[in-house]
Scaffold this motif. Structure first.
Motif, PDB file in Angstrom:
ATOM      1  N   TYR A 120     -51.307 -15.146  -5.856  1.00  0.00           N
ATOM      2  CA  TYR A 120     -49.853 -15.174  -5.716  1.00  0.00           C
ATOM      3  C   TYR A 120     -49.219 -13.795  -5.777  1.00  0.00           C
ATOM      4  O   TYR A 120     -48.440 -13.412  -4.887  1.00  0.00           O
ATOM      5  N   SER A 121     -49.544 -13.007  -6.801  1.00  0.00           N
ATOM      6  CA  SER A 121     -48.865 -11.719  -6.985  1.00  0.00           C
ATOM      7  C   SER A 121     -49.192 -10.746  -5.854  1.00  0.00           C
ATOM      8  O   SER A 121     -48.326 -10.014  -5.372  1.00  0.00           O
ATOM      9  N   ARG A 122     -50.456 -10.751  -5.401  1.00  0.00           N
ATOM     10  CA  ARG A 122     -50.849  -9.839  -4.321  1.00  0.00           C
ATOM     11  C   ARG A 122     -50.134 -10.201  -3.021  1.00  0.00           C
ATOM     12  O   ARG A 122     -49.619  -9.326  -2.322  1.00  0.00           O
ATOM     13  N   VAL A 123     -50.113 -11.494  -2.704  1.00  0.00           N
ATOM     14  CA  VAL A 123     -49.464 -11.917  -1.466  1.00  0.00           C
ATOM     15  C   VAL A 123     -47.956 -11.678  -1.547  1.00  0.00           C
ATOM     16  O   VAL A 123     -47.319 -11.292  -0.557  1.00  0.00           O
ATOM     17  N   GLU A 124     -47.383 -11.872  -2.732  1.00  0.00           N
ATOM     18  CA  GLU A 124     -45.948 -11.641  -2.897  1.00  0.00           C
ATOM     19  C   GLU A 124     -45.598 -10.176  -2.648  1.00  0.00           C
ATOM     20  O   GLU A 124     -44.608  -9.870  -1.958  1.00  0.00           O
ATOM     21  N   GLN A 125     -46.408  -9.266  -3.184  1.00  0.00           N
ATOM     22  CA  GLN A 125     -46.171  -7.843  -2.942  1.00  0.00           C
ATOM     23  C   GLN A 125     -46.348  -7.517  -1.461  1.00  0.00           C
ATOM     24  O   GLN A 125     -45.597  -6.704  -0.894  1.00  0.00           O
ATOM     25  N   HIS A 126     -47.333  -8.133  -0.826  1.00  0.00           N
ATOM     26  CA  HIS A 126     -47.559  -7.933   0.607  1.00  0.00           C
ATOM     27  C   HIS A 126     -46.338  -8.364   1.421  1.00  0.00           C
ATOM     28  O   HIS A 126     -45.871  -7.619   2.296  1.00  0.00           O
ATOM     29  N   ASN A 127     -45.802  -9.541   1.119  1.00  0.00           N
ATOM     30  CA  ASN A 127     -44.632 -10.047   1.851  1.00  0.00           C
ATOM     31  C   ASN A 127     -43.405  -9.178   1.612  1.00  0.00           C
ATOM     32  O   ASN A 127     -42.627  -8.898   2.541  1.00  0.00           O
ATOM     33  N   ASP A 128     -43.205  -8.758   0.352  1.00  0.00           N
ATOM     34  CA  ASP A 128     -42.054  -7.901   0.041  1.00  0.00           C
ATOM     35  C   ASP A 128     -42.162  -6.559   0.765  1.00  0.00           C
ATOM     36  O   ASP A 128     -41.156  -6.019   1.253  1.00  0.00           O
ATOM     37  N   ALA A 129     -43.375  -6.021   0.850  1.00  0.00           N
ATOM     38  CA  ALA A 129     -43.566  -4.734   1.525  1.00  0.00           C
ATOM     39  C   ALA A 129     -43.240  -4.849   3.012  1.00  0.00           C
ATOM     40  O   ALA A 129     -42.606  -3.955   3.588  1.00  0.00           O
ATOM     41  N   ILE A 130     -43.651  -5.956   3.640  1.00  0.00           N
ATOM     42  CA  ILE A 130     -43.347  -6.152   5.061  1.00  0.00           C
ATOM     43  C   ILE A 130     -41.840  -6.216   5.277  1.00  0.00           C
ATOM     44  O   ILE A 130     -41.299  -5.616   6.217  1.00  0.00           O
ATOM     45  N   ALA A 131     -41.149  -6.943   4.393  1.00  0.00           N
ATOM     46  CA  ALA A 131     -39.691  -7.050   4.520  1.00  0.00           C
ATOM     47  C   ALA A 131     -39.019  -5.690   4.357  1.00  0.00           C
ATOM     48  O   ALA A 131     -38.079  -5.347   5.092  1.00  0.00           O
ATOM     49  N   MET A 132     -39.490  -4.895   3.398  1.00  0.00           N
ATOM     50  CA  MET A 132     -38.902  -3.576   3.177  1.00  0.00           C
ATOM     51  C   MET A 132     -39.192  -2.636   4.345  1.00  0.00           C
ATOM     52  O   MET A 132     -38.329  -1.841   4.748  1.00  0.00           O
ATOM     53  N   ILE A 133     -40.385  -2.716   4.916  1.00  0.00           N
ATOM     54  CA  ILE A 133     -40.730  -1.865   6.055  1.00  0.00           C
ATOM     55  C   ILE A 133     -39.852  -2.185   7.249  1.00  0.00           C
ATOM     56  O   ILE A 133     -39.386  -1.295   7.969  1.00  0.00           O
ATOM     57  N   GLU A 134     -39.592  -3.480   7.473  1.00  0.00           N
ATOM     58  CA  GLU A 134     -38.747  -3.870   8.597  1.00  0.00           C
ATOM     59  C   GLU A 134     -37.316  -3.395   8.438  1.00  0.00           C
ATOM     60  O   GLU A 134     -36.637  -3.100   9.421  1.00  0.00           O
ATOM     61  N   SER A 135     -36.841  -3.333   7.175  1.00  0.00           N
ATOM     62  CA  SER A 135     -35.439  -2.967   6.946  1.00  0.00           C
ATOM     63  C   SER A 135     -35.218  -1.473   6.777  1.00  0.00           C
ATOM     64  O   SER A 135     -34.190  -0.938   7.196  1.00  0.00           O
ATOM     65  N   SER A 136     -36.185  -0.769   6.147  1.00  0.00           N
ATOM     66  CA  SER A 136     -35.945   0.641   5.819  1.00  0.00           C
ATOM     67  C   SER A 136     -37.056   1.590   6.266  1.00  0.00           C
ATOM     68  O   SER A 136     -36.974   2.781   6.001  1.00  0.00           O
ATOM     69  N   GLY A 137     -38.094   1.104   6.909  1.00  0.00           N
ATOM     70  CA  GLY A 137     -39.153   1.982   7.395  1.00  0.00           C
ATOM     71  C   GLY A 137     -40.329   2.077   6.439  1.00  0.00           C
ATOM     72  O   GLY A 137     -40.281   1.628   5.296  1.00  0.00           O
ATOM     73  N   GLU A 138     -41.409   2.693   6.937  1.00  0.00           N
ATOM     74  CA  GLU A 138     -42.654   2.779   6.178  1.00  0.00           C
ATOM     75  C   GLU A 138     -42.618   3.924   5.170  1.00  0.00           C
ATOM     76  O   GLU A 138     -42.030   4.969   5.418  1.00  0.00           O
ATOM     77  N   THR A 139     -43.262   3.666   4.030  1.00  0.00           N
ATOM     78  CA  THR A 139     -43.539   4.709   3.043  1.00  0.00           C
ATOM     79  C   THR A 139     -44.989   4.501   2.587  1.00  0.00           C
ATOM     80  O   THR A 139     -45.531   3.399   2.728  1.00  0.00           O
ATOM     81  N   PRO A 140     -45.628   5.525   2.053  1.00  0.00           N
ATOM     82  CA  PRO A 140     -47.021   5.345   1.598  1.00  0.00           C
ATOM     83  C   PRO A 140     -47.172   4.205   0.589  1.00  0.00           C
ATOM     84  O   PRO A 140     -48.155   3.464   0.627  1.00  0.00           O
ATOM     85  N   GLU A 141     -46.200   4.080  -0.317  1.00  0.00           N
ATOM     86  CA  GLU A 141     -46.282   3.021  -1.312  1.00  0.00           C
ATOM     87  C   GLU A 141     -46.197   1.639  -0.666  1.00  0.00           C
ATOM     88  O   GLU A 141     -46.955   0.720  -1.017  1.00  0.00           O
ATOM     89  N   LEU A 142     -45.281   1.483   0.313  1.00  0.00           N
ATOM     90  CA  LEU A 142     -45.136   0.190   0.987  1.00  0.00           C
ATOM     91  C   LEU A 142     -46.371  -0.147   1.812  1.00  0.00           C
ATOM     92  O   LEU A 142     -46.795  -1.302   1.883  1.00  0.00           O
ATOM     93  N   ILE A 143     -46.957   0.866   2.455  1.00  0.00           N
ATOM     94  CA  ILE A 143     -48.171   0.633   3.241  1.00  0.00           C
ATOM     95  C   ILE A 143     -49.310   0.171   2.329  1.00  0.00           C
ATOM     96  O   ILE A 143     -50.092  -0.717   2.683  1.00  0.00           O
ATOM     97  N   GLU A 144     -49.386   0.770   1.138  1.00  0.00           N
ATOM     98  CA  GLU A 144     -50.416   0.366   0.184  1.00  0.00           C
ATOM     99  C   GLU A 144     -50.210  -1.085  -0.265  1.00  0.00           C
ATOM    100  O   GLU A 144     -51.172  -1.863  -0.354  1.00  0.00           O
ATOM    101  N   GLN A 145     -48.962  -1.448  -0.552  1.00  0.00           N
ATOM    102  CA  GLN A 145     -48.685  -2.824  -0.966  1.00  0.00           C
ATOM    103  C   GLN A 145     -48.945  -3.811   0.172  1.00  0.00           C
ATOM    104  O   GLN A 145     -49.438  -4.918  -0.053  1.00  0.00           O
ATOM    105  N   LYS A 146     -48.642  -3.399   1.400  1.00  0.00           N
ATOM    106  CA  LYS A 146     -48.903  -4.270   2.543  1.00  0.00           C
ATOM    107  C   LYS A 146     -50.390  -4.548   2.697  1.00  0.00           C
ATOM    108  O   LYS A 146     -50.793  -5.638   3.118  1.00  0.00           O
ATOM    109  N   GLY A 147     -51.224  -3.580   2.350  1.00  0.00           N
ATOM    110  CA  GLY A 147     -52.663  -3.737   2.489  1.00  0.00           C
ATOM    111  C   GLY A 147     -53.306  -4.615   1.439  1.00  0.00           C
ATOM    112  O   GLY A 147     -54.528  -4.837   1.478  1.00  0.00           O
TER     113      GLY A 147
END
Length: 555
Positions: A29-56
């Motif tokens: 649950y927690s891993r997938v939740e972070q993955h989904n949140d990272a995708i939403a943040m990338i779509e709204s504000s662009g990629e960052t190294p931290e978001l890419i790591e969470q997406k992975g």
């Protein structure tokens, strides 16, 4: 005879695999939740190294839908709010006044001069100098009446016109008040939902209670005060001509004017006298976004819709050099001189904003202004620790019920009981798969529905196995006994589950909140239970029978 075609076997296996694949993300649950949140943040504000790591943290090719946890499992905030619907009556009359005023002025030679008087009862009161021509004034006012747009207001007009001495009285009719109350609450519901959705919360519960109350439950939010700060602000943006400025907080603004303080700390102690009727309102806004002003400081840029742009352009064209104020709720947040006509339909609100406050204001303006103030009657914060306790208790209940059913079936029906147990495990997985697919919210009563489903899931298998036992007693062969067992038990299985499913539908239609959560899990559990009992268990039995070809069987 026992047989399932190859196509049907593949269909059953595919349905099971898809359902279990949809349920798989809930084990992480927690891993997938972070993955989904990272995708939403990338779509709204662009990629960052931290978001890419969470997406992975979770493969993109796997399903990533989760069962949303309700307020009682995740923690969050609960509010019960009452909408002050009476405030809208006065706003309606304020909006109606300029049009009626112009119409009455055209009849000045007949009815004489007019003057609006202040009132607190939500009506429009106009004094007429030629009181003997009151009938003509009432006729003009009634010409603005429109039919009430509601099922309960058929045959009624939206305004009532009366007179008292030399005063013309215009107010909303009772039918229009009922329709207005309903529209006000519905509009408040929609605006609250927009504001909550803007901050990305998961599965909020926002629903009407009674005639003028709203329940707001938002899982995952820090506190009830945080939720109140988000939705409790009316955020009523209006644009007013400035009559004068003063430092006297008790100054008399005069008839049809209002006194508003400045929100800018640099203008502390300054009060603006504004015309009460705004030139343009926040309802004419099409968009608002955080921005920066000419000095590089945080600000809010806005854009009017075509109607608002036309009104704003006309006013600024006719009033170059005049002072103009932007008022948010009860404070003037910006005041400036109109240096040139603003006909483009856009502008910028500058003031003493921080980056966060500019962002918050743009959220409120995009969502729209609440049509009326809200009085919070009840507020409650549920901590995540309490939610975790509920999850732990629900998990223990599921495990105990699951283990008891597994042991009972294995002891009662031997190998056939083990087949039923395998189907039961698949059944629970399918329930979570369907909950993830539809984005349902799981609450504590929802867990109770799953526990109840575990007990009910083997009921269909019990009916089939007992029927097979009866057929074996008539000296039929095992193949024929198994075939007749499924065939003759089918009607009883369908009848029993249809009646329970109808009950779940009624609970969902008439219930609210936790009752609906229970109804959803119960209804989905019935569907998966029937599927696993009729198809999955039968497939397991037939596969075993084809492989072993026993001369006798013991159920």
């Amino acid at each position: 005879m026992l047989q399932i075609s190859g196509t049907n076997r593949l269909g059953i296996i595919a349905a099971v695999l898809i359902g279990l694949a949809l349920a798989l993300p809930n084990l992480f649950y927690s891993r997938v939740e972070q993955h989904n949140d990272a995708i939403a943040m990338i779509e709204s504000s662009g990629e960052t190294p931290e978001l890419i790591e969470q997406k992975g943290l979770w493969p993109d090719w796997l399903p990533s839908g989760l069962v949303n946890l309700g307020l009682d499992l995740r923690g969050g905030a609960h509010l019960l709010a009452e909408v002050e619907v009476e405030q809208v009556y006065a706003d309606r009359m304020d909006a109606f006044w300029p049009e009626l005023r112009d119409a009455l002025r055209e009849e000045r030679e007949t009815i004489g001069t007019i003057r609006r008087t202040d009132t607190n009862d939500g009506t429009l009161r106009i004094r007429i100098s030629n009181a003997d021509q009151m009938a003509r004034a009432m006729e003009i006012a009634r010409g603005f009446a429109n039919p009430v747009v509601s099922l309960t207001g058929i045959g009624h007009n939206d305004i009532e016109v009366s007179a008292s001495g030399d005063t013309l009285i215009v107010g909303l009719s009772d039918a229009e008040k009922l329709a207005t109350d309903d529209r006000t609450v519905q509009q408040s519901l929609e605006i609250i939902r927009r504001r909550v959705d803007e901050v990305g919360t998961r599965e909020p519960t926002i629903q009407r209670q009674g005639t003028n109350r709203i329940i707001i439950q938002v899982p995952g939010i820090g506190s009830a005060q945080e939720l109140k700060d988000l939705i409790g602000t009316t955020a009523k943006l209006t644009f007013h001509p400035v009559v004068n400025r003063t430092s006297d907080p008790q100054a008399n603004p005069g008839a049809r004017n209002i006194l508003a303080s400045s929100a800018d700390p640099q203008d502390a102690g300054i009060y603006y006298i504004l015309e009460q009727t705004p030139t343009v309102t926040g309802e004419d806004l099409a968009d608002a976004q955080p921005s920066v002003d000419q000095n590089g400081l945080p600000a809010v840029s806005f854009r009017f819709n075509p109607s608002g742009a036309r009104k704003f352009g006309t006013y600024t064209t006719e009033n170059v050099g005049a002072l103009f104020a932007i008022k948010l709720d009860e404070e003037v947040i910006s005041a400036a001189t109109i240096r040139e006509p603003i006909t483009g339909g856009s502008g910028i609100i500058s003031g003493n904003f921080s980056t966060q406050s500019a962002s918050e204001l743009s959220v409120l303006l995009r969502a729209g202004a609440l049509p009326a103030e809200m009085n919070f009657l009840q507020e409650r914060t549920i901590g995540p620790e309490l939610g975790q306790d509920s999850i732990d208790a629900g998990t223990i209940a599921c495990i105990v019920a699951f283990a008891a059913v597994l042991i009972f079936m294995a002891l009662s029906y031997g190998l056939f009981g083990i087949f039923a147990n395998v189907a039961l495990i698949i059944n629970v997985g399918l329930i979570f798969g369907l909950l993830s697919l539809i984005g349902a919210t799981l609450t504590l009563p929802g867990i109770a529905g799953i526990v109840l489903t575990i007990g009910m899931a083997v009921d269909a298998n019990v009916l089939v196995f007992e029927r097979i036992r009866e057929e074996l007693k008539t000296a039929k062969g095992p193949s024929r006994a198994i075939s007749l067992g499924y065939e003759k038990a089918l009607s009883a299985i369908v009848d029993a589950n249809i009646t329970t499913f109808i009950t779940a539908v009624i609970l969902f239609a008439l219930g609210s909140g936790p009752v609906r959560g229970f109804a959803i899990t119960l209804g989905l559990g019935i569907i998966t239970s029937v599927f696993t009992a009729i198809f999955v268990t039968r497939l397991l039995v037939i596969t075993w029978f084809d492989a072993r070809r026993p001369k006798t069987i013991e159920v």
